[in-house]
Design a protein around this motif. Structure first.
Motif, PDB file in Angstrom:
ATOM      1  N   GLU A 214     114.663 -32.980 -23.903  1.00 17.53           N
ATOM      2  CA  GLU A 214     114.927 -33.967 -22.848  1.00 17.53           C
ATOM      3  C   GLU A 214     115.810 -35.057 -23.456  1.00 17.53           C
ATOM      4  OE1 GLU A 214     114.422 -35.011 -19.559  1.00 17.53           O
ATOM      5  OE2 GLU A 214     115.415 -36.797 -20.359  1.00 17.53           O
TER       6      GLU A 214
ATOM      7  N   GLY B 288     115.895 -43.342  -7.062  1.00 20.82           N
ATOM      8  CA  GLY B 288     116.036 -42.010  -7.666  1.00 20.82           C
ATOM      9  C   GLY B 288     117.067 -41.170  -6.939  1.00 20.82           C
TER      10      GLY B 288
ATOM     11  N   GLY C 255     115.760 -30.379 -20.077  1.00 14.06           N
ATOM     12  CA  GLY C 255     115.290 -31.324 -19.059  1.00 14.06           C
ATOM     13  C   GLY C 255     113.773 -31.424 -19.027  1.00 14.06           C
ATOM     14  N   GLY C 256     113.285 -32.650 -19.214  1.00 11.48           N
ATOM     15  CA  GLY C 256     111.842 -32.882 -19.216  1.00 11.48           C
ATOM     16  C   GLY C 256     111.385 -33.664 -18.012  1.00 11.48           C
TER      17      GLY C 256
ATOM     18  N   LYS D 102     106.035 -40.412  -4.776  1.00 19.26           N
ATOM     19  CA  LYS D 102     104.782 -40.197  -5.490  1.00 19.26           C
ATOM     20  C   LYS D 102     103.717 -39.588  -4.570  1.00 19.26           C
ATOM     21  CE  LYS D 102     106.239 -44.074  -8.336  1.00 19.26           C
ATOM     22  NZ  LYS D 102     106.963 -43.380  -9.384  1.00 19.26           N
TER      23      LYS D 102
ATOM     24  N   THR E  76     111.637 -44.319   2.048  1.00 13.94           N
ATOM     25  CA  THR E  76     112.760 -44.435   1.163  1.00 13.94           C
ATOM     26  C   THR E  76     114.064 -44.424   1.958  1.00 13.94           C
ATOM     27  OG1 THR E  76     113.921 -43.294  -0.658  1.00 13.94           O
ATOM     28  CG2 THR E  76     112.631 -41.927   0.797  1.00 13.94           C
TER      29      THR E  76
ATOM     30  N   GLY F  49     117.940 -31.386 -13.256  1.00 13.94           N
ATOM     31  CA  GLY F  49     117.909 -32.183 -12.019  1.00 13.94           C
ATOM     32  C   GLY F  49     119.311 -32.616 -11.600  1.00 13.94           C
TER      33      GLY F  49
ATOM     34  N   SER G 135     110.092 -40.879  -7.396  1.00 12.75           N
ATOM     35  CA  SER G 135     109.880 -40.268  -6.080  1.00 12.75           C
ATOM     36  C   SER G 135     108.966 -41.155  -5.240  1.00 12.75           C
ATOM     37  CB  SER G 135     109.256 -38.882  -6.249  1.00 12.75           C
ATOM     38  OG  SER G 135     107.898 -39.018  -6.607  1.00 12.75           O
TER      39      SER G 135
ATOM     40  N   VAL H  45     121.228 -32.051 -24.823  1.00  7.67           N
ATOM     41  CA  VAL H  45     122.030 -30.828 -24.986  1.00  7.67           C
ATOM     42  C   VAL H  45     123.487 -31.180 -24.714  1.00  7.67           C
ATOM     43  CG1 VAL H  45     122.509 -28.552 -24.000  1.00  7.67           C
ATOM     44  CG2 VAL H  45     120.163 -29.240 -24.479  1.00  7.67           C
TER      45      VAL H  45
HETATM   46  C1  FAD Z   1     113.497 -41.019  -3.474  1.00  3.23           C
HETATM   47  C2  FAD Z   1     112.831 -39.700  -3.707  1.00  3.23           C
HETATM   48  C3  FAD Z   1     111.545 -39.483  -3.229  1.00  3.23           C
HETATM   49  C4  FAD Z   1     110.919 -38.267  -3.453  1.00  3.23           C
HETATM   50  N1  FAD Z   1     109.631 -38.128  -3.053  1.00  3.23           N
HETATM   51  C5  FAD Z   1     108.975 -36.988  -3.305  1.00  3.23           C
HETATM   52  C6  FAD Z   1     107.603 -36.882  -3.007  1.00  3.23           C
HETATM   53  O1  FAD Z   1     106.948 -37.839  -2.574  1.00  3.23           O
HETATM   54  N2  FAD Z   1     107.007 -35.697  -3.232  1.00  3.23           N
HETATM   55  C7  FAD Z   1     107.665 -34.630  -3.742  1.00  3.23           C
HETATM   56  O2  FAD Z   1     107.056 -33.579  -3.870  1.00  3.23           O
HETATM   57  N3  FAD Z   1     108.968 -34.720  -4.099  1.00  3.23           N
HETATM   58  C8  FAD Z   1     109.630 -35.874  -3.918  1.00  3.23           C
HETATM   59  N4  FAD Z   1     110.925 -36.015  -4.297  1.00  3.23           N
HETATM   60  C9  FAD Z   1     111.573 -34.899  -4.985  1.00  3.23           C
HETATM   61  C10 FAD Z   1     111.164 -34.847  -6.452  1.00  3.23           C
HETATM   62  O3  FAD Z   1     111.024 -36.133  -6.991  1.00  3.23           O
HETATM   63  C11 FAD Z   1     112.196 -34.059  -7.253  1.00  3.23           C
HETATM   64  O4  FAD Z   1     112.348 -32.808  -6.655  1.00  3.23           O
HETATM   65  C12 FAD Z   1     111.786 -33.839  -8.695  1.00  3.23           C
HETATM   66  O5  FAD Z   1     111.329 -35.010  -9.314  1.00  3.23           O
HETATM   67  C13 FAD Z   1     112.972 -33.278  -9.469  1.00  3.23           C
HETATM   68  O6  FAD Z   1     112.565 -33.050 -10.776  1.00  3.23           O
HETATM   69  P1  FAD Z   1     113.529 -32.394 -11.837  1.00  3.23           P
HETATM   70  O7  FAD Z   1     112.720 -32.147 -13.050  1.00  3.23           O
HETATM   71  O8  FAD Z   1     114.220 -31.239 -11.242  1.00  3.23           O
HETATM   72  O9  FAD Z   1     114.644 -33.491 -12.102  1.00  3.23           O
HETATM   73  P2  FAD Z   1     114.532 -34.795 -13.014  1.00  3.23           P
HETATM   74  O10 FAD Z   1     113.213 -35.426 -12.907  1.00  3.23           O
HETATM   75  O11 FAD Z   1     115.696 -35.641 -12.739  1.00  3.23           O
HETATM   76  O12 FAD Z   1     114.616 -34.216 -14.479  1.00  3.23           O
HETATM   77  C14 FAD Z   1     115.817 -33.773 -15.068  1.00  3.23           C
HETATM   78  C15 FAD Z   1     115.798 -34.227 -16.508  1.00  3.23           C
HETATM   79  O13 FAD Z   1     116.856 -33.602 -17.223  1.00  3.23           O
HETATM   80  C16 FAD Z   1     117.267 -34.494 -18.239  1.00  3.23           C
HETATM   81  N5  FAD Z   1     118.597 -34.096 -18.697  1.00  3.23           N
HETATM   82  C17 FAD Z   1     119.763 -34.172 -18.012  1.00  3.23           C
HETATM   83  N6  FAD Z   1     120.794 -33.728 -18.760  1.00  3.23           N
HETATM   84  C18 FAD Z   1     120.272 -33.357 -19.952  1.00  3.23           C
HETATM   85  C19 FAD Z   1     120.839 -32.850 -21.157  1.00  3.23           C
HETATM   86  N7  FAD Z   1     122.140 -32.623 -21.274  1.00  3.23           N
HETATM   87  N8  FAD Z   1     120.011 -32.586 -22.192  1.00  3.23           N
HETATM   88  C20 FAD Z   1     118.674 -32.803 -22.092  1.00  3.23           C
HETATM   89  N9  FAD Z   1     118.095 -33.304 -20.973  1.00  3.23           N
HETATM   90  C21 FAD Z   1     118.880 -33.571 -19.920  1.00  3.23           C
HETATM   91  C22 FAD Z   1     117.255 -35.843 -17.530  1.00  3.23           C
HETATM   92  O14 FAD Z   1     117.199 -36.925 -18.430  1.00  3.23           O
HETATM   93  C23 FAD Z   1     116.022 -35.734 -16.651  1.00  3.23           C
HETATM   94  O15 FAD Z   1     114.869 -36.327 -17.225  1.00  3.23           O
HETATM   95  C24 FAD Z   1     111.593 -37.234  -4.126  1.00  3.23           C
HETATM   96  C25 FAD Z   1     112.879 -37.453  -4.616  1.00  3.23           C
HETATM   97  C26 FAD Z   1     113.494 -38.684  -4.432  1.00  3.23           C
HETATM   98  C27 FAD Z   1     114.839 -38.954  -5.003  1.00  3.23           C
END
Ligand code: FAD
Length: 546
Positions: A50, A339, A27-28, A64, A293, A231, A62, A195
């Motif tokens: 990723e 998102g 996951g990237g 942002k 949101t 995620g 998000s 993966v």
């Molecule tokens: C509407 C909204 C508003 C938000 N606003 C804020 C904010 O203003 N400030 C803040 O701090 N937080 C905010 N958040 C929370 C924040 O955006 C998230 O906590 C954060 O972006 C999560 O990141 P992540 O890397 O865990 O998940 P993701 O960004 O979803 O990354 C997971 C990655 O894993 C990859 N993946 C999945 N399965 C596989 C696989 N089998 N093989 C390889 N890769 C895979 C996916 O393609 C994806 O890119 C918000 C969230 C939402 C939904």
């Protein structure tokens, strides 16, 4: 400067499939990126794969904001407020051009919200938990002062207000900067690599099976530790690992709509109450204002998450109730994004009541998964995960101290906001000479920091009529060579954010940029037109609701 491009792809795949790693991260998004940087900078041999582009998931969709999360105070999550509150200042220090101080206006009404005194005390606690410097601490406002800050507010409803400190960012750019920093510490990082399974040694996870989504080939990465930072997809991987038991994810969808700033000309970022008890942001950014949101349980396709008419109408109704003279309608929306929050399910709680805390799951076979949390808290989440990896596999944690609080993000990063401002002013002058306005200069500096200069130099000295496209081509050149752009959407969605913040520019120049990509990647005509069709399809999803 890191050379991180499509041209390195074959070499990266060869390395990933032939060497053994200490840790492989799935996951990237910001969480995986943070873990890869933390692990690589502590000296662990690190890989990250990723399945799409970096930040394809929640990390480009998000609000942002790098924020302490005022709403978490309402939920009495003091620990979370303290951690993300103090992280704001650190992440700002690491990338002052990209994590920019932003004052937030909080209008108060006697019909909705916490009221004047509770808000005053709450914000005081918020500042205290987050260690906000005295000059930036919250200021309570009278009704008159609040309306002076924001004359568009419904006068009858306002009884006072508050101004407090937050930071705004670009989530996808923050993610790519963290990815590039991880690469500069030696991590092997690949996008479009999914993966699809795990390998095991005596029932312990010993690596991952990967499907290269560009070449179609499969390969295996051997690794001592495997971390899933997928995620919203975390449970799918736990399923493949046959370890999805106990706690599980509850996905909630959050939508943002984008309107021209002229249609919603708020003077600064504002966080306002809605009739249903929720709160919504309206954030001006360059030529647009975005609003969000929503928070609704989501059970659809995780790869295709878009705004529905109902989502858009909810936000429009909230805006019109708060700023009555604005009279927004769905036809004013020029773009949007949606998102998924990967939250941990709690029995009996509604979408917006669920905790935003992160949680680590360890399976019997040793797969470590992390979900939940915030963009803002990515560094601390990474520190905890890598600490656990070291404890499980490499013994003494003190031999591998975490140092990400000192690793500046972006090539030749700025030391302070003052430096950013000085640099920005110089870029404003340079671009003025090319016939481009201040917004273009601020956009370049906020996206690329000091690399803005490299981009401008590449563009050369175009005539005023050619300047806009010359700069865009130069940006593309930079992103192709240093930021692993693999297709049109990578560039227009996640490196530049133009599909959200300046969709007219995308519509105007998409064919020219597609031609540049065609030359760089040696695409044939069919591939080039497929790329354009996919981009146009995405634009339709972001702009047509219903
Ligand atoms: C509407 C909204 C508003 C938000 N606003 C804020 C904010 O203003 N400030 C803040 O701090 N937080 C905010 N958040 C929370 C924040 O955006 C998230 O906590 C954060 O972006 C999560 O990141 P992540 O890397 O865990 O998940 P993701 O960004 O979803 O990354 C997971 C990655 O894993 C990859 N993946 C999945 N399965 C596989 C696989 N089998 N093989 C390889 N890769 C895979 C996916 O393609 C994806 O890119 C918000 C969230 C939402 C939904």
């Amino acid at each position: 400067m890191v050379s991180f491009s499509y041209n390195n792809r074959l070499a990266i795949v060869r390395k990933l499939s032939s060497e053994k790693y200490d840790v492989v991260v799935i996951g990237g998004g910001i969480t995986g990126a943070g873990i890869a940087l933390d692990a690589a900078s502590r000296g662990l041999k690190t890989a990250l794969v990723e399945k799409n582009d970096f930040a394809f998931g929640t990390s480009s969709r998000s609000t942002k904001l790098i924020h302490g999360g005022l709403r978490y105070l309402k939920q009495l999550e003091f620990g979370l407020v303290k951690e993300v509150g103090s992280e704001r200042a650190i992440v700002h220090q690491l990338a002052p051009h990209l994590v920019v101080p932003e004052k937030m206006l909080l209008p108060l009404s006697d019909k909705k919200g916490l009221g004047y005194w509770l808000t005053s005390i709450g914000l005081k606690v918020y500042d205290w938990l987050a260690g906000v410097s005295p000059e930036d601490q919250r200021k309570m406002l009278t009704k008159l002062q609040t309306l002076k800050y924001e004359p568009l507010l419904k006068k009858e409803d306002v009884m006072g207000g508050a101004i407090y400190a937050e930071y705004r960012t670009d989530d996808a750019r923050l993610t790519i900067e963290v990815i590039k920093a991880a690469v500069s510490y030696g991590a092997s990082v690949l996008s479009y690599a999914e993966v699809s399974g795990f390998t095991y040694n005596d029932d312990n996870v010993s690596g991952v099976q990967v499907q290269d989504r560009i070449s179609g080939a499969g390969f295996t990465i051997q690794s001592t530790a495997v971390v899933s930072a997928a995620g919203p997809w975390v449970d799918e991987l736990r399923d493949i690992n046959k370890s999805k038991a106990g706690k599980y994810l509850h996905l909630t969808k959050g939508v943002h709509i984008v309107v021209p700033r002229s249609k919603l000309p708020v003077r600064q970022a504002i966080y306002f109450d809605v009739d249903d008890g929720r709160m919504i942001f309206a954030i001006p950014r360059g030529r647009i204002t975005y609003v969000g949101t929503t928070d609704t349980t989501y059970e659809g396709n995780k790869d295709l998450v878009f705004t529905t008419l109902e989502d858009a109408q909810y936000l429009i109704t909230a805006v019109n109730a708060t700023f009555p003279s604005v009279r927004l309608s769905v036809s004013d929306i020029e773009s949007s994004w949606a998102g998924l929050r990967p939250l941990i399910h709690e029995e009996g709680k509604s979408a917006s009541e669920l905790s935003r805390k992160d949680e680590i799951f360890e399976s019997d076979s040793g797969l470590i998964s992390i979900a939940g949390g915030k963009l803002t808290g990515y560094r601390k989440m990474a520190e905890r995960v890598v600490g656990l990896v070291i404890k499980r596999h490499f013994g003494d944690r003190s031999l591998y101290p975490c140092k990400t609080n000192e690793i500046r993000l972006a090539t030749h990063s700025f030391a302070s906001v003052k430096q950013v401002r000085k640099f920005s002013q110089a870029i404003v002058e340079t671009l003025r000479g090319l016939g481009l306005g201040e917004l273009a200069a601020h956009y370049l500096v906020e996206n690329y920091g000091q690399q803005a200069e490299v981009i401008i130099n590449y563009a050369g000295k175009p005539s005023p009529g050619e300047a806009e496209i010359a700069m865009l081509k130069a940006e593309l050149w930079y992103c192709l060579n240093h930021e692993m752009v693999c297709n049109l959407k990578d560039f227009f969605v996640r490196r530049t954010g133009l599909v959200y913040f300046d969709i007219h520019k995308v519509l105007k120049w998409k064919e020219v940029i597609a031609q540049e990509c065609k030359d760089y990647f040696s695409w044939d005509d069919a591939r080039t037109s497929r790329e354009l069709t996919e981009l146009e399809g995405l634009i339709k999803e972001l702009t047509n609701f219903g």
